[in-house]
Design an enzyme around this catalytic site. Structure first.
Site, mmCIF file in Angstrom:
data_model
loop_
_atom_site.group_PDB
_atom_site.id
_atom_site.type_symbol
_atom_site.label_atom_id
_atom_site.label_comp_id
_atom_site.label_asym_id
_atom_site.label_seq_id
_atom_site.Cartn_x
_atom_site.Cartn_y
_atom_site.Cartn_z
ATOM 1 N N HIS A 1 -5.436 -3.744 -2.126
ATOM 2 C CA HIS A 1 -5.202 -2.720 -3.152
ATOM 3 C C HIS A 1 -5.228 -3.287 -4.566
ATOM 4 C CE1 HIS A 1 -4.484 1.068 -1.081
ATOM 5 N NE2 HIS A 1 -3.911 0.374 -0.114
ATOM 6 N N LYS B 1 -12.054 -0.054 -0.606
ATOM 7 C CA LYS B 1 -11.225 0.754 -1.514
ATOM 8 C C LYS B 1 -11.897 0.825 -2.886
ATOM 9 C CE LYS B 1 -7.148 0.383 1.271
ATOM 10 N NZ LYS B 1 -6.505 -0.666 2.050
ATOM 11 N N SER C 1 0.801 -1.228 0.000
ATOM 12 C CA SER C 1 0.000 0.000 0.000
ATOM 13 C C SER C 1 0.832 1.276 0.000
ATOM 14 C CB SER C 1 -0.936 -0.007 1.203
ATOM 15 O OG SER C 1 -0.216 -0.233 2.400
HETATM 16 C C1 LIG Z 1 -6.479 -0.889 3.533
HETATM 17 C C2 LIG Z 1 -5.868 -2.202 3.743
HETATM 18 C C3 LIG Z 1 -6.441 -3.125 4.611
HETATM 19 C C4 LIG Z 1 -7.633 -2.773 5.468
HETATM 20 O O1 LIG Z 1 -8.811 -2.688 4.740
HETATM 21 P P1 LIG Z 1 -10.062 -1.893 5.361
HETATM 22 O O2 LIG Z 1 -11.219 -2.454 4.629
HETATM 23 O O3 LIG Z 1 -9.821 -0.441 5.121
HETATM 24 O O4 LIG Z 1 -10.101 -2.214 6.819
HETATM 25 C C5 LIG Z 1 -5.856 -4.371 4.724
HETATM 26 N N1 LIG Z 1 -4.755 -4.697 4.023
HETATM 27 C C6 LIG Z 1 -4.162 -3.827 3.177
HETATM 28 C C7 LIG Z 1 -2.948 -4.248 2.406
HETATM 29 C C8 LIG Z 1 -4.700 -2.551 3.020
HETATM 30 O O5 LIG Z 1 -4.106 -1.680 2.205
#
Ligand SMILES: *Cc1c(COP(=O)(O)O)cnc(C)c1O
Length: 404
Positions: A215, A246, A187
């Protein structure tokens, strides 16, 4: 009765905040006043938004909006209980079945967030006699899940398959279970995990293979099916985690795998057992989002066209967009590496004054000396918005001595 002499037992936190202020990395939350969109209003200022994970613009997609409203009218606003008591609605089951079909796996369980999906899954399947072999840049929710499980954690250097193998070899005679785990897309740097090599290593040593595609869902693979599809690794990854927060545009996380594995999580994953399920509107929104992924591939095409343009132009301006001192981005996440934490936060503030939201990210989210403005491209940024953002980045970058 409170006495006047009582000292605040939390005052040590104020000291720590003051330390952040002295280092220049303290921040105030920026508050969004209208829709999450490529151009929107934070703290009363109109800005071009380079910080959102809204890859496909689905947060405001008319079909998702309508699905949420319709589900609210039909089913109300809340589910009333955790999934295992009385909080499993038909629409929750529909979403899980939809995701399982989309990902071409036997079964899927939806959690309240990607964070709880990771933390809840790892801690449910491992115990103190087991091992996790984990990439050093894996997401915090994976790390927390590993800690909760009390398994022994062996970290391998970022995307270093040989090092992961070494770690697996070092415990090959130990009786515990082994879980090899990587982010699909990282990320902070936007690079893609070393999935094919890691799958080989997992198979060689009989480890469980797990990938967190937060992502990558909606970004990589056919119609956004993620990194397993991108690399053609179907059937070789035992646990696929994704987020609905996301690119999918709403909220939630999911875990895909065999029917028995998912059934086990229904019985043992603590966020599933002890935290209330999604409002029906969220489930309906996500169902509509997967329809959009299948029926509107042009959104993903536009996301990648914008991404190519953005990376090329940032490079031409002379910004360090990774690849020298940090991994090179291969996705719509493009970091502008500044290095110093304070300079990064100042740069971010100056950009904001000139109408660009680019969030500064410093230690401890990224290593010391690797502070950055993380930019994320979306399908819905217009050419005009991107050109204006580049102009601001260029001007402010020159003024602050970040560009020569
Ligand atoms: C954003 C993210 C999460 C968490 O996801 P949410 O639905 O926002 O709790 C988990 N793993 C990675 C790699 C992320 O970038």
């Amino acid at each position: 009765m409170p006495t006047a002499t009582r000292t605040n037992p939390l005052s040590f936190l104020t000291d720590q905040l003051n330390e952040l202020k002295a280092k220049g990395t303290h921040f105030k939350l920026r508050v969004l006043e209208d829709e999450q969109a490529p151009e929107c209003t934070f703290d009363g200022k109109r800005v071009i938004n380079l910080a959102s994970n809204n890859y496909l613009g689905l947060t405001t997609h008319p079909k998702l909006r309508e699905a949420a409203l319709e589900a609210t009218r039909k089913y109300g606003v809340g589910s009333g209980a955790v999934r295992t008591i009385a909080g499993t609605m038909k629409i929750h089951m529909e979403l899980e079945e939809k995701i399982a079909r989309f990902k071409n796996v036997e079964a899927c369980v939806v959690f309240q967030s990607g964070f709880t999906a990771n933390a809840g899954t790892v801690s449910a399947i491992l115990g103190k006699d087991d091992f996790v072999i984990s990439d050093e840049l894996n997401h915090a929710s994976i790390i927390d899940g590993c800690r909760l499980s009390r398994a022994k954690i062996l970290v391998f250097r970022h995307k270093d398959v040989a090092h992961a193998e070494e770690q697996l070899a070092s415990i090959k005679d130990q009786p515990g279970r082994k879980l090899l785990i990587t982010d699909g897309v990282f990320s902070m740097d936007g690079d893609i995990g070393a999935l094919p090599g890691l799958c080989d290593a997992a198979e060689k040593y009989g480890a469980i293979m797990m990938v967190d595609d937060a992502h990558s869902s909606g970004v990589l693979g056919r119609n956004g099916r993620g990194t397993i599809d991108h690399f053609g690794l179907h059937g070789r990854v035992d646990i696929q985690v994704g987020t609905l927060s996301k690119a999918i545009g709403a909220l939630g996380g999911y875990v895909c795998g065999t029917r028995d594995f998912i059934d086990y999580l229904y019985h043992r994953a603590r966020p599933f057992l002890f935290s209330t399920s999604h409002p029906p509107s969220v489930a309906a929104t996500c169902i509509a989002a997967f329809d959009v992924l299948e029926n509107e591939p042009q959104l993903m095409e536009q996301l990648w066209a914008n991404t190519r343009f953005w990376k090329k132009e940032l490079g031409l301006l002379g910004f360090n967009i990774g690849g020298k001192t940090t991994p090179a981005s291969e996705t719509p996440i493009t970091p502008i590496i500044i290095g110093d934490g304070r300079l990064t936060m100042d740069f971010s503030r100056e950009l904001f004054k000139e109408g660009v939201l680019g969030t500064g990210i410093a230690f401890p989210t990224v290593p010391e000396g690797k502070a950055r403005i993380r930019t994320i491209m979306t399908a819905t940024h217009t050419q005009d918005e991107l050109t204006r953002a580049l102009d601001v980045l260029h001007r402010v970058g020159k003024r602050m001595g970040i560009l020569s």
